[in-house]
Structure formats: structure tokens, C-alpha cells
Scaffold this motif. Structure first.
Motif, PDB file in Angstrom:
ATOM      1  N   LEU A 195       0.830  -1.204   0.000  1.00 12.48           N
ATOM      2  CA  LEU A 195       0.000   0.000   0.000  1.00 12.48           C
ATOM      3  C   LEU A 195       0.867   1.257   0.000  1.00 12.48           C
ATOM      4  CD1 LEU A 195      -2.790  -0.932   2.596  1.00 12.48           C
ATOM      5  CD2 LEU A 195      -2.802  -1.224   0.114  1.00 12.48           C
ATOM      6  N   ALA A 196       1.901   1.254   0.828  1.00 12.22           N
ATOM      7  CA  ALA A 196       2.778   2.422   0.917  1.00 12.22           C
ATOM      8  C   ALA A 196       3.525   2.665  -0.388  1.00 12.22           C
ATOM      9  CB  ALA A 196       3.758   2.235   2.073  1.00 12.22           C
ATOM     10  N   ARG A 197       3.902   1.588  -1.060  1.00 11.86           N
ATOM     11  CA  ARG A 197       4.681   1.713  -2.299  1.00 11.86           C
ATOM     12  C   ARG A 197       3.827   2.271  -3.435  1.00 11.86           C
ATOM     13  NH1 ARG A 197       7.322  -2.395  -1.707  1.00 11.86           N
ATOM     14  NH2 ARG A 197       5.830  -3.966  -2.406  1.00 11.86           N
ATOM     15  N   TRP A 198       2.563   1.868  -3.492  1.00 18.01           N
ATOM     16  CA  TRP A 198       1.770   2.176  -4.669  1.00 18.01           C
ATOM     17  C   TRP A 198       0.660   3.212  -4.445  1.00 18.01           C
ATOM     18  CZ3 TRP A 198       3.602   0.695  -9.182  1.00 18.01           C
ATOM     19  CH2 TRP A 198       4.403  -0.453  -9.256  1.00 18.01           C
ATOM     20  N   PHE A 199       0.192   3.373  -3.219  1.00 20.64           N
ATOM     21  CA  PHE A 199      -1.039   4.140  -3.054  1.00 20.64           C
ATOM     22  C   PHE A 199      -0.969   5.314  -2.089  1.00 20.64           C
ATOM     23  CE2 PHE A 199      -2.309  -0.138  -4.420  1.00 20.64           C
ATOM     24  CZ  PHE A 199      -2.939   0.201  -5.608  1.00 20.64           C
ATOM     25  N   PHE A 200      -0.553   5.105  -0.851  1.00 23.55           N
ATOM     26  CA  PHE A 200      -0.552   6.195   0.112  1.00 23.55           C
ATOM     27  C   PHE A 200       0.377   5.833   1.264  1.00 23.55           C
ATOM     28  CE2 PHE A 200      -4.329   3.510   0.651  1.00 23.55           C
ATOM     29  CZ  PHE A 200      -4.053   2.927   1.885  1.00 23.55           C
ATOM     30  N   PRO A 201       0.907   6.831   1.987  1.00 25.97           N
ATOM     31  CA  PRO A 201       1.700   6.527   3.173  1.00 25.97           C
ATOM     32  C   PRO A 201       0.854   5.688   4.136  1.00 25.97           C
ATOM     33  CG  PRO A 201       1.885   8.844   2.597  1.00 25.97           C
ATOM     34  CD  PRO A 201       0.797   8.285   1.739  1.00 25.97           C
ATOM     35  N   CYS A 202       1.363   4.539   4.516  1.00 28.71           N
ATOM     36  CA  CYS A 202       0.539   3.595   5.281  1.00 28.71           C
ATOM     37  C   CYS A 202       1.251   3.235   6.584  1.00 28.71           C
ATOM     38  CB  CYS A 202       0.255   2.339   4.455  1.00 28.71           C
ATOM     39  SG  CYS A 202      -0.941   1.233   5.237  1.00 28.71           S
ATOM     40  N   SER A 203       0.972   3.998   7.612  1.00 21.47           N
ATOM     41  CA  SER A 203       1.483   3.653   8.933  1.00 21.47           C
ATOM     42  C   SER A 203       0.742   2.431   9.449  1.00 21.47           C
ATOM     43  CB  SER A 203       1.266   4.826   9.882  1.00 21.47           C
ATOM     44  OG  SER A 203      -0.125   5.049  10.062  1.00 21.47           O
ATOM     45  N   HIS A 204       1.251   1.853  10.540  1.00 22.96           N
ATOM     46  CA  HIS A 204       0.542   0.715  11.118  1.00 22.96           C
ATOM     47  C   HIS A 204      -0.842   1.141  11.613  1.00 22.96           C
ATOM     48  CE1 HIS A 204       4.644  -1.034  11.226  1.00 22.96           C
ATOM     49  NE2 HIS A 204       3.981  -2.144  11.000  1.00 22.96           N
ATOM     50  N   ARG A 205      -0.946   2.365  12.084  1.00 23.79           N
ATOM     51  CA  ARG A 205      -2.255   2.847  12.532  1.00 23.79           C
ATOM     52  C   ARG A 205      -3.237   2.925  11.364  1.00 23.79           C
ATOM     53  NH1 ARG A 205      -3.321   8.538  15.812  1.00 23.79           N
ATOM     54  NH2 ARG A 205      -5.573   8.273  16.087  1.00 23.79           N
TER      55      ARG A 205
END
Length: 248
Positions: A195-205
């Protein structure tokens, strides 16, 4: 009404034509059981409730013979019919939502200037439920602008990664690995990185919110569980366990 409803009364009340009500009477699907003071046949409140059930099932595209068979069982209480209709309506809404998603997805792709053939559209987009669920999250969090410039090769790579995520979760589940076990949490972390690579910054939260979205609709859960029984909640629990581990 003290002596019940005439066929004209019921037609006006329900929006069903007099001709249709006469037909329902003729085939025994809805026969008025009341009598007026002059001994004319009248529809009772029980008949009105039955008509409501008939109209619900007609809206769900059941045939008249099917409806007659469903309503013929005296052991089935009215609440059971309502629960069944509620489930069927939710399933229909899920199907319609899926079609809307597919059309909107294609509109976004066309707007980005990516030219895909019909076969390519099926190959990349239409076979990936994991990605379809993700697309709903994308819409909520507004990442269309981020993905608009992606090429066909990008989307093929995205789908390949999403398929690999599904396979990793499914393999862990099939092997009897717990959702908070190493294999499942590794799949969850790979999914977060995807998700972080392709779509949006994805923290664990934020990943927790994605997991909650995946199990928010029973119809979607049922579709995911076609991969393996309990699959949707297994993915959810693995993501939550991975987030907990990262926090600790």
C-alpha cells in the motif's frame, strides 16, 4: 377499514394495479379472506401484509411460483421472511456496488490516458477482489491523483503483488498458522508495504483502518471467504497483530 379493503382500495394503497391483484387472486397467491357487511370479499390486514411480502420478493426478481412456494410454509414466521429479504437486498446492493466500482475504475483509467483493451481490463482489474476492496479505500482517502499516471505495466505489477499477498495469507491459513503467527504477520507487513509503495503513506495505525474496512460489509466478507473459510477475518487479525507488534 372495519370491513377490509376493496380491490380498488388495495390497488390505491399499494400501487399495484387492479388487474394484477385479480391475477394474484386467480392463481391463489393473494386471495382476500375478509367479508363486508354486504358479504362482498375484502382484503384483511393479514392479506395486506402478505402482499407486502409478495412485492418484496417480486422486487428481488423471484417468480410468482417461487414466491407462492416460499410463502406456503406455515412454519416460517414473518420475521424469518424479513431477515431473508434483508440479506438478499444487501447482496443485491453489494453486486450493484461492485458494478459501480468497476465502471468508476475504468473511467479513472480512461481519464489517466492509459489505453487498455477489454481483455487487459479483465486481466488486470476484474479478477482481483483484494484490489477491489482496496479500491474502496483508495476512493475514501483520495489517492486517485497519485495513481492517475500509472501505466499498464504498473497496474500489472500492482495486481501481481496483490495476488502474492492473497497467496501468502491463504497459505498461512491453510497451514494452520495463527493470525498472530510469524507467517501471517509477515504477509500483513508485505501488504502494508504494498500500500505504501503504490497508493498512500501507510502507517501501522492507518493499516488498522484498512483492515477494519475489509470486514465492514458482510457481503464483502462472504466474497473473501470464498478464498478460504474465515479468510477475511484472518487477514484483518493478522494486520492488527502486526500493528500491535510494531507498536510494542
Amino acid at each position: 377499514m372495519d370491513d377490509g379493503y376493496t380491490v380498488g382500495d388495495l390497488a390505491g394503497l399499494s400501487g399495484v394495479s387492479v388487474r394484477t391483484l385479480h391475477h394474484y387472486d386467480a392463481i391463489g397467491l393473494l386471495t382476500p379472506h375478509g367479508r363486508s357487511a354486504a358479504n362482498h370479499r375484502r382484503y384483511t390486514d393479514v392479506d395486506v401484509a402478505r402482499l407486502r411480502q409478495i412485492l418484496f420478493y417480486r422486487e428481488l426478481e423471484f417468480g410468482l411460483d417461487e414466491i407462492a412456494e416460499i410463502l406456503a410454509d406455515p412454519a416460517v414466521p414473518p420475521d424469518a421472511h424479513l431477515r431473508r429479504q434483508h440479506r438478499l437486498l444487501r447482496e443485491r446492493r453489494a453486486r450493484i456496488d461492485g458494478l459501480l466500482d468497476a465502471v468508476e475504475h475504468e473511467l479513472r483509467v480512461r481519464g489517466s490516458g492509459i489505453a487498455l483493451t477489454a481483455a487487459e481490463q479483465l486481466e488486470i482489474f476484474d479478477t482481483d477482489r483484494f484490489g477491489a476492496a482496496l479500491a474502496e479505500v483508495e476512493d475514501q482517502w483520495g489517492v486517485d491523483a497519485h495513481t492517475a499516471a500509472y501505466t499498464r505495466e504498473d497496474w500489472v505489477a500492482i495486481k501481481a503483488e496483490a495476488d502474492a499477498d492473497i497467496a501468502a495469507f491463504a497459505a498461512a491459513l491453510a497451514a494452520g498458522e495463527p493470525a498472530d503467527g510469524e507467517a501471517a504477520m509477515r504477509a500483513a507487513e508485505d501488504h502494508r508495504a504494498h500500500l505504501a509503495r503504490w497508493f498512500f503513506p501507510c502507517s501501522h495505525r492507518k493499516h488498522r483502518k484498512v483492515a477494519a474496512h475489509y470486514v465492514s460489509d458482510p457481503a464483502t466478507v462472504a466474497q473473501w471467504d470464498e478464498i478460504a473459510p474465515g479468510f477475511a477475518w484472518y487477514v484483518h487479525d493478522a494486520i492488527v497483530a502486526n500493528a500491535d507488534r510494531a507498536r510494542s
